[in-house]
Write a protein that holds these residues in place. Structure first.
Motif, PDB file in Angstrom:
ATOM      1  N   ALA A   1       0.829  -1.202   0.000  1.00 56.12           N
ATOM      2  CA  ALA A   1       0.000   0.000   0.000  1.00 56.12           C
ATOM      3  C   ALA A   1       0.862   1.251   0.000  1.00 56.12           C
ATOM      4  O   ALA A   1       0.386   2.346  -0.254  1.00 56.12           O
ATOM      5  CB  ALA A   1      -0.919  -0.010   1.227  1.00 56.12           C
ATOM      6  N   GLY A   2       2.142   1.063   0.289  1.00 56.66           N
ATOM      7  CA  GLY A   2       3.041   2.203   0.330  1.00 56.66           C
ATOM      8  C   GLY A   2       4.428   1.738   0.740  1.00 56.66           C
ATOM      9  O   GLY A   2       4.685   0.542   0.831  1.00 56.66           O
ATOM     10  N   PHE A   3       5.273   2.681   0.993  1.00 54.60           N
ATOM     11  CA  PHE A   3       6.636   2.340   1.376  1.00 54.60           C
ATOM     12  C   PHE A   3       7.040   3.078   2.638  1.00 54.60           C
ATOM     13  O   PHE A   3       6.657   4.218   2.863  1.00 54.60           O
ATOM     14  CB  PHE A   3       7.602   2.669   0.239  1.00 54.60           C
ATOM     15  CG  PHE A   3       7.366   1.815  -0.971  1.00 54.60           C
ATOM     16  CD1 PHE A   3       7.951   0.568  -1.067  1.00 54.60           C
ATOM     17  CD2 PHE A   3       6.532   2.246  -1.985  1.00 54.60           C
ATOM     18  CE1 PHE A   3       7.709  -0.235  -2.167  1.00 54.60           C
ATOM     19  CE2 PHE A   3       6.289   1.449  -3.092  1.00 54.60           C
ATOM     20  CZ  PHE A   3       6.876   0.205  -3.188  1.00 54.60           C
TER      21      PHE A   3
ATOM     22  N   CYS B   1      12.873   2.966   6.365  1.00 58.10           N
ATOM     23  CA  CYS B   1      13.823   2.053   5.735  1.00 58.10           C
ATOM     24  C   CYS B   1      13.503   1.788   4.266  1.00 58.10           C
ATOM     25  O   CYS B   1      14.273   1.153   3.571  1.00 58.10           O
ATOM     26  CB  CYS B   1      13.860   0.737   6.516  1.00 58.10           C
ATOM     27  SG  CYS B   1      12.387  -0.269   6.279  1.00 58.10           S
ATOM     28  N   GLY B   2      12.346   2.272   3.809  1.00 57.48           N
ATOM     29  CA  GLY B   2      11.988   2.057   2.416  1.00 57.48           C
ATOM     30  C   GLY B   2      11.321   0.722   2.155  1.00 57.48           C
ATOM     31  O   GLY B   2      11.070   0.362   1.016  1.00 57.48           O
ATOM     32  N   GLY B   3      11.035  -0.017   3.238  1.00 57.75           N
ATOM     33  CA  GLY B   3      10.356  -1.296   3.104  1.00 57.75           C
ATOM     34  C   GLY B   3       8.899  -1.119   2.703  1.00 57.75           C
ATOM     35  O   GLY B   3       8.367  -0.020   2.690  1.00 57.75           O
ATOM     36  N   GLU B   4       8.284  -2.231   2.377  1.00 53.00           N
ATOM     37  CA  GLU B   4       6.910  -2.178   1.908  1.00 53.00           C
ATOM     38  C   GLU B   4       5.933  -2.127   3.067  1.00 53.00           C
ATOM     39  O   GLU B   4       6.119  -2.795   4.068  1.00 53.00           O
ATOM     40  CB  GLU B   4       6.623  -3.405   1.041  1.00 53.00           C
ATOM     41  CG  GLU B   4       7.456  -3.390  -0.230  1.00 53.00           C
ATOM     42  CD  GLU B   4       7.337  -4.695  -0.979  1.00 53.00           C
ATOM     43  OE1 GLU B   4       6.915  -5.688  -0.397  1.00 53.00           O
ATOM     44  OE2 GLU B   4       7.676  -4.693  -2.180  1.00 53.00           O
ATOM     45  N   LEU B   5       4.873  -1.362   2.868  1.00 46.05           N
ATOM     46  CA  LEU B   5       3.806  -1.259   3.849  1.00 46.05           C
ATOM     47  C   LEU B   5       2.567  -1.939   3.300  1.00 46.05           C
ATOM     48  O   LEU B   5       2.233  -1.762   2.133  1.00 46.05           O
ATOM     49  CB  LEU B   5       3.475   0.208   4.146  1.00 46.05           C
ATOM     50  CG  LEU B   5       4.627   1.100   4.599  1.00 46.05           C
ATOM     51  CD1 LEU B   5       4.133   2.539   4.735  1.00 46.05           C
ATOM     52  CD2 LEU B   5       5.215   0.617   5.903  1.00 46.05           C
TER      53      LEU B   5
ATOM     54  N   ARG C   1       7.650  -0.713  11.818  1.00 44.52           N
ATOM     55  CA  ARG C   1       7.149   0.585  12.256  1.00 44.52           C
ATOM     56  C   ARG C   1       6.033   1.021  11.328  1.00 44.52           C
ATOM     57  O   ARG C   1       6.006   0.643  10.160  1.00 44.52           O
ATOM     58  CB  ARG C   1       8.246   1.641  12.224  1.00 44.52           C
ATOM     59  CG  ARG C   1       9.385   1.355  13.156  1.00 44.52           C
ATOM     60  CD  ARG C   1      10.528   2.294  12.844  1.00 44.52           C
ATOM     61  NE  ARG C   1      11.716   1.906  13.604  1.00 44.52           N
ATOM     62  CZ  ARG C   1      12.301   2.688  14.502  1.00 44.52           C
ATOM     63  NH1 ARG C   1      11.821   3.870  14.766  1.00 44.52           N
ATOM     64  NH2 ARG C   1      13.362   2.271  15.163  1.00 44.52           N
ATOM     65  N   ASP C   2       5.160   1.867  11.864  1.00 38.06           N
ATOM     66  CA  ASP C   2       4.177   2.450  10.972  1.00 38.06           C
ATOM     67  C   ASP C   2       4.798   3.644  10.266  1.00 38.06           C
ATOM     68  O   ASP C   2       5.940   4.027  10.515  1.00 38.06           O
ATOM     69  CB  ASP C   2       2.887   2.829  11.726  1.00 38.06           C
ATOM     70  CG  ASP C   2       3.143   3.823  12.827  1.00 38.06           C
ATOM     71  OD1 ASP C   2       4.037   4.672  12.699  1.00 38.06           O
ATOM     72  OD2 ASP C   2       2.416   3.740  13.832  1.00 38.06           O
TER      73      ASP C   2
END
Ligand SMILES: [Zn+2]
Length: 44
Positions: A19-21, A25-29, A41-42
């Motif tokens: 749904a986002g990044f 850290c640039g990881g996927e959300l 983390r949120d």
């Protein structure tokens, strides 16, 4: 004839589209919650 058991109760986060990044850290959300799969983390 092979039977395939569908893991209907198990949600694989990698099977969903992010749904986002993460702003950290640039990881996927992934929704719901938008919790980063890398640093947990949120977005805020
Ligand atoms: Zn992160």
């Amino acid at each position: 004839m092979a039977q395939t058991i569908e893991p209907v109760l198990y949600i694989d986060p990698q099977a969903q589209r992010p749904a986002g990044f993460c702003g950290v850290c640039g990881g996927e959300l992934y929704s719901p919650g938008l919790i980063c799969i890398r640093c947990q983390r949120d977005k805020a």
